[in-house]
Design an enzyme around this catalytic site. Sequence first.
Site, PDB file in Angstrom:
ATOM      1  N   ASP A   8      10.290 -30.254  40.417  1.00 38.89           N
ATOM      2  CA  ASP A   8      11.489 -30.765  39.512  1.00 38.89           C
ATOM      3  C   ASP A   8      12.326 -30.403  41.286  1.00 38.89           C
ATOM      4  OD1 ASP A   8      12.641 -28.579  39.436  1.00 38.89           O
ATOM      5  OD2 ASP A   8      13.138 -30.303  36.852  1.00 38.89           O
ATOM      6  N   CYS A  65       8.997 -26.028  37.737  1.00 45.89           N
ATOM      7  CA  CYS A  65      10.431 -26.988  37.259  1.00 45.89           C
ATOM      8  C   CYS A  65      11.873 -25.500  37.151  1.00 45.89           C
ATOM      9  CB  CYS A  65      11.082 -28.151  36.199  1.00 45.89           C
ATOM     10  SG  CYS A  65      10.131 -27.116  34.957  1.00 45.89           S
ATOM     11  N   THR A  67      12.989 -24.073  34.383  1.00 46.50           N
ATOM     12  CA  THR A  67      12.023 -22.950  33.641  1.00 46.50           C
ATOM     13  C   THR A  67       9.885 -22.880  33.380  1.00 46.50           C
ATOM     14  OG1 THR A  67      11.929 -24.657  31.453  1.00 46.50           O
ATOM     15  CG2 THR A  67      13.855 -22.943  32.266  1.00 46.50           C
ATOM     16  N   HIS A  98      -9.756 -16.975  29.798  1.00 46.92           N
ATOM     17  CA  HIS A  98     -10.297 -17.274  28.436  1.00 46.92           C
ATOM     18  C   HIS A  98      -9.333 -19.427  28.683  1.00 46.92           C
ATOM     19  CE1 HIS A  98      -9.955 -13.164  26.345  1.00 46.92           C
ATOM     20  NE2 HIS A  98     -10.267 -12.929  28.074  1.00 46.92           N
ATOM     21  N   HIS A 133     -15.554 -18.775  24.935  1.00 45.48           N
ATOM     22  CA  HIS A 133     -13.933 -19.647  25.777  1.00 45.48           C
ATOM     23  C   HIS A 133     -14.334 -21.279  25.941  1.00 45.48           C
ATOM     24  CE1 HIS A 133     -12.038 -15.949  25.321  1.00 45.48           C
ATOM     25  NE2 HIS A 133     -13.209 -14.984  26.149  1.00 45.48           N
TER      26      HIS A 133
HETATM   27  C1  RB5 Z   1      16.082 -28.722  35.158  1.00 45.99           C
HETATM   28  O1  RB5 Z   1      17.788 -29.364  35.012  1.00 45.99           O
HETATM   29  C2  RB5 Z   1      15.780 -28.456  34.133  1.00 45.99           C
HETATM   30  O2  RB5 Z   1      15.843 -29.510  32.883  1.00 45.99           O
HETATM   31  C3  RB5 Z   1      14.344 -29.063  34.798  1.00 45.99           C
HETATM   32  O3  RB5 Z   1      13.766 -27.840  35.720  1.00 45.99           O
HETATM   33  C4  RB5 Z   1      13.010 -27.421  33.466  1.00 45.99           C
HETATM   34  O4  RB5 Z   1      13.543 -26.199  33.691  1.00 45.99           O
HETATM   35  C5  RB5 Z   1      12.604 -28.211  32.570  1.00 45.99           C
HETATM   36  O5  RB5 Z   1      12.079 -27.762  31.573  1.00 45.99           O
END
Ligand code: RB5
Length: 148
Positions: A8, A65, A67, A98, A133
């Site tokens: 994203d 993304c 996180t 694994h 596994h």
């Molecule tokens: C976008 O702001 C953020 O929420 C997205 O990139 C991600 O971290 C979602 O899990």
Amino acid sequence: MKIAVGSDHGGFFYKEKIKEYLKSKKYEVVDKGTYSPEPVDYPYFGEEVAKSVASGEVNFGIIICGTGIGISIAANKVPGVRAALCTNEFMARMARSHNDANVLALGQRVIGLDHALTVIDVFLETEFEGGRHERRVRLIHDIEKGKI
Ligand code: RB5
């Protein structure tokens, strides 16, 4: 080896850098978007990469993304996909050896770029160990099929 990448807006900068890096290492790269830093919804891109892995179009997927959490949750909804969010080399090695992970998820707001590239190297260069596994990975897909 063919690799699909997707992100994203929160992972767009890393996706572009990762694409260059993979190409420099002679991997074939398929870019599933997003194609600009404009805000978008991460589930679409997690799904696109996941589908390309599940269909066999590519060998592995890399999704990014902010996180790595949202996009990995989305990718894991596609049957046959085992997306692993990794923040270090140990997790990347275990995800492959694994869990036979076929998609690597990264967080652009979590891990430095050079570190992310090293995590990618470990992920792509580690083989699945099989053995005990194998049964556990099969059980994951039994859940998908409603068998357990
Ligand atoms: C976008 O702001 C953020 O929420 C997205 O990139 C991600 O971290 C979602 O899990």
